[in-house]
Design a protein around this motif. Structure first.
Motif, short mmCIF file in Angstrom:
data_model
loop_
_atom_site.label_atom_id
_atom_site.label_comp_id
_atom_site.label_asym_id
_atom_site.label_seq_id
_atom_site.Cartn_x
_atom_site.Cartn_y
_atom_site.Cartn_z
N LYS A 198 -25.24 11.85 66.22
CA LYS A 198 -25.22 12.99 65.29
C LYS A 198 -26.55 13.74 65.34
CE LYS A 198 -21.75 11.35 62.00
NZ LYS A 198 -21.47 10.99 60.56
N GLN B 26 -26.45 15.75 68.55
CA GLN B 26 -25.52 16.88 68.44
C GLN B 26 -26.10 17.99 67.58
OE1 GLN B 26 -21.61 15.74 67.16
NE2 GLN B 26 -20.79 17.82 67.28
N GLU B 27 -26.78 17.63 66.50
CA GLU B 27 -27.38 18.64 65.62
C GLU B 27 -28.42 19.47 66.37
OE1 GLU B 27 -29.29 18.95 61.15
OE2 GLU B 27 -29.70 17.14 62.34
N CYS C 209 -28.60 19.89 69.69
CA CYS C 209 -27.89 20.67 70.72
C CYS C 209 -27.28 21.94 70.12
CB CYS C 209 -26.80 19.83 71.36
SG CYS C 209 -27.38 18.47 72.37
N GLU C 210 -26.71 21.81 68.95
CA GLU C 210 -26.02 22.94 68.32
C GLU C 210 -26.98 23.95 67.69
OE1 GLU C 210 -23.38 21.09 65.58
OE2 GLU C 210 -21.86 20.60 67.11
N ASP D 70 -20.59 14.46 75.59
CA ASP D 70 -19.73 14.94 74.51
C ASP D 70 -20.54 15.50 73.34
OD1 ASP D 70 -17.55 14.15 75.97
OD2 ASP D 70 -17.23 12.27 74.88
N ALA D 71 -21.78 15.03 73.18
CA ALA D 71 -22.63 15.53 72.09
C ALA D 71 -23.19 16.91 72.40
CB ALA D 71 -23.76 14.55 71.82
N GLY D 72 -23.04 17.37 73.64
CA GLY D 72 -23.48 18.72 73.99
C GLY D 72 -24.78 18.79 74.75
#
Length: 219
Positions: free
Chosen positions: A176, A179-180, A182-183, A205-207
């Motif tokens: 998480k 992913q945070e 990456c986004e 998958d997390a980007g």
């Protein structure tokens, strides 16, 4: 955000090797690594330069397409024609980042003198860092990632993601966290820490744009 090919980077640690250059050769010949990060920044600059020079020779001998990334020593990167440098967060921030104006150099130009000004942190040379190199920066929080993006970093390396012997006293920050970042960023985010070929799909998958592995390449 799609950054194209997912990249794999081998992070060196000569303390894990019985024969360091044999491991360099093995990784270069395997064709699995897109880049090799020569992390041995504890070495004095002259010894680090010799290590980097030999590593480049082995990569060339193997006909490998793997790129070499140097750690901390921007002057060595400039001398050897290596175009990419990895920096810890504190050193990158202290240097002022790629967008900083080097007032010492500006004053030198005005006075007509020519000299190589070091940043206050050993091994980081601001002229090289701001003008010539692609810079990746280690980050351990979203705040750090956003800060180095604003300072002009080309990409961040976020970690550590999973539990790893390299940080035995700290739990991994998790997917998480990755992913945070990456986004939230416009630049590439790579992942590091406890990553191997078995859990690599979770990083994708997390980007993340790629993954940095140390033991994973040697196992």
């Amino acid at each position: 955000m799609d950054f194209g090919k997912f990249e794999l980077v081998w992070v060196t640690n000569r303390r894990l090797s019985e024969d360091f250059f044999a491991d360099v050769r093995w990784v270069a010949q395997s064709g699995k690594a897109d880049k090799i990060l020569l992390r041995e920044s504890d070495l004095p600059e002259d010894e680090y330069e010799n290590l980097a020079r030999k590593t480049l020779e082995i990569i060339a001998e193997c006909g490998s397409s793997a790129g070499l990334v140097l750690h901390t020593h921007a002057s060595v990167a400039s001398k050897l024609g290596v175009g990419e440098l990895h920096l810890p967060f504190a050193k990158f921030r202290a240097s002022g980042g790629k967008r900083a104006v080097n007032l010492a150099d500006l004053n030198s130009a005005k006075s007509g003198s020519v000299r190589a000004d070091k940043d206050e942190i050993s091994g980081t040379y601001v002229p090289n860092l701001t003008q010539n190199l692609k810079i990746g920066v280690s980050v351990h929080s979203l705040e750090q990632a956003l800060a180095v993006q604003d300072l002009g970093a080309d990409y961040v390396v976020a970690g550590h993601i999973f539990d790893t012997p390299s940080h035995a006293l700290e739990r991994g920050r998790g997917l998480k966290f990755l992913q945070e970042i990456c986004e939230s960023l416009k630049i590439k985010t790579y992942a590091i820490g406890g990553i191997n070929f078995e859990n690599l799909s979770k990083i994708k998958d997390a980007g993340a744009a790629g993954a940095y592995m140390m033991r994973g390449f040697l196992g």
